[in-house]
Design a protein around this motif. Structure first.
Motif, mmCIF file in Angstrom:
data_model
loop_
_atom_site.group_PDB
_atom_site.id
_atom_site.type_symbol
_atom_site.label_atom_id
_atom_site.label_comp_id
_atom_site.label_asym_id
_atom_site.label_seq_id
_atom_site.Cartn_x
_atom_site.Cartn_y
_atom_site.Cartn_z
ATOM 1 N N ALA A 1 0.837 -1.204 0.000
ATOM 2 C CA ALA A 1 0.000 0.000 0.000
ATOM 3 C C ALA A 1 0.870 1.250 0.000
ATOM 4 N N CYS A 2 1.931 1.251 0.804
ATOM 5 C CA CYS A 2 2.842 2.411 0.817
ATOM 6 C C CYS A 2 3.519 2.577 -0.539
ATOM 7 N N TRP B 1 -5.632 12.701 -1.905
ATOM 8 C CA TRP B 1 -6.823 11.847 -1.841
ATOM 9 C C TRP B 1 -6.722 10.681 -2.817
ATOM 10 N N LEU B 2 -6.170 10.923 -3.993
ATOM 11 C CA LEU B 2 -5.979 9.837 -4.958
ATOM 12 C C LEU B 2 -5.007 8.782 -4.425
ATOM 13 N N CYS B 3 -3.945 9.224 -3.761
ATOM 14 C CA CYS B 3 -2.990 8.273 -3.185
ATOM 15 C C CYS B 3 -3.653 7.407 -2.116
ATOM 16 N N ILE B 4 -4.502 8.023 -1.295
ATOM 17 C CA ILE B 4 -5.226 7.261 -0.272
ATOM 18 C C ILE B 4 -6.167 6.257 -0.924
ATOM 19 N N LEU B 5 -6.890 6.688 -1.960
ATOM 20 C CA LEU B 5 -7.817 5.788 -2.645
ATOM 21 C C LEU B 5 -7.102 4.637 -3.353
ATOM 22 N N SER C 1 -5.549 2.246 -0.346
ATOM 23 C CA SER C 1 -6.443 1.590 0.618
ATOM 24 C C SER C 1 -6.833 0.149 0.252
ATOM 25 N N PRO C 2 -7.084 -0.197 -1.022
ATOM 26 C CA PRO C 2 -7.379 -1.612 -1.298
ATOM 27 C C PRO C 2 -6.212 -2.541 -0.956
ATOM 28 N N PHE C 3 -4.981 -2.098 -1.226
ATOM 29 C CA PHE C 3 -3.822 -2.925 -0.887
ATOM 30 C C PHE C 3 -3.714 -3.120 0.620
ATOM 31 N N ALA C 4 -3.949 -2.068 1.370
ATOM 32 C CA ALA C 4 -3.876 -2.173 2.834
ATOM 33 C C ALA C 4 -4.997 -3.061 3.371
ATOM 34 N N ALA C 5 -6.190 -2.956 2.803
ATOM 35 C CA ALA C 5 -7.330 -3.744 3.293
ATOM 36 C C ALA C 5 -7.163 -5.225 3.003
#
Length: 161
Positions: A31-32, A53-57, A60-64
């Motif tokens: 995710a990082c 915001w795009l980086c978070i979006l 987030s799937p990789f982190a989840a």
């Protein structure tokens, strides 16, 4: 003396870094990496706030995926099961009535809806705490079979209980 054991010992995981197991740590690193890559690829096209915001979006799937568990399967196992079932080996289930199933349903109807439906009713008994009657003794147990007390009763001679 009672020793507490996890109900599902396969769920045991060793914490490596910040309380994460190896799988969660790998997906957090992915995710990082996805966030950093997306930042450097998109920084000329978007403003800083939109880019954050795009980086978070994107990350987030990789982190989840490191934390997802469904029916005892990890995210990779879920994806592989979906690929096998829907892409590699698609199979359409069709309903086919069998005479044995009809006979069984008719035989069990008396116990579910007929005159012998005494045990098919709702109960207010807590399913985890019960008493087991063995001979003239009541043995308490909760979600585990009382091996020690049952063995003690089975190994005694008749009339010694």
């Amino acid at each position: 003396m009672r020793v507490q054991i996890n109900n599902e010992f396969r769920d045991y995981s060793e914490a490596l870094f910040f309380g994460l197991n190896m799988r969660q740590l790998i997906f957090s690193a992915l995710a990082c990496g996805a966030a950093v890559d997306s930042y450097f690829l998109l920084k000329e096209h978007f403003s800083l706030e939109t880019l954050s915001w795009l980086c978070i979006l994107i990350a987030s799937p990789f982190a989840a995926l490191g934390f997802v568990k469904y029916n005892g399967m990890n995210a990779e196992q879920i994806v592989w099961a979906w690929i096998k079932c829907d892409i590699l080996m698609p199979y359409e289930l069709k309903f086919r009535s069998e005479p044995e199933a009809k006979d069984l349903a008719l035989a069990l109807e008396m116990f579910t809806e007929g005159s012998l439906n005494t045990f098919a009713q709702n109960t207010n008994v807590d399913a985890g705490h019960r008493l087991l009657k063995i001979g003239s003794s009541l043995v308490p147990f909760e979600n585990k079979f009382p091996h020690n007390s049952l063995y003690g009763l089975m190994s005694t001679k008749f009339g010694e209980t």
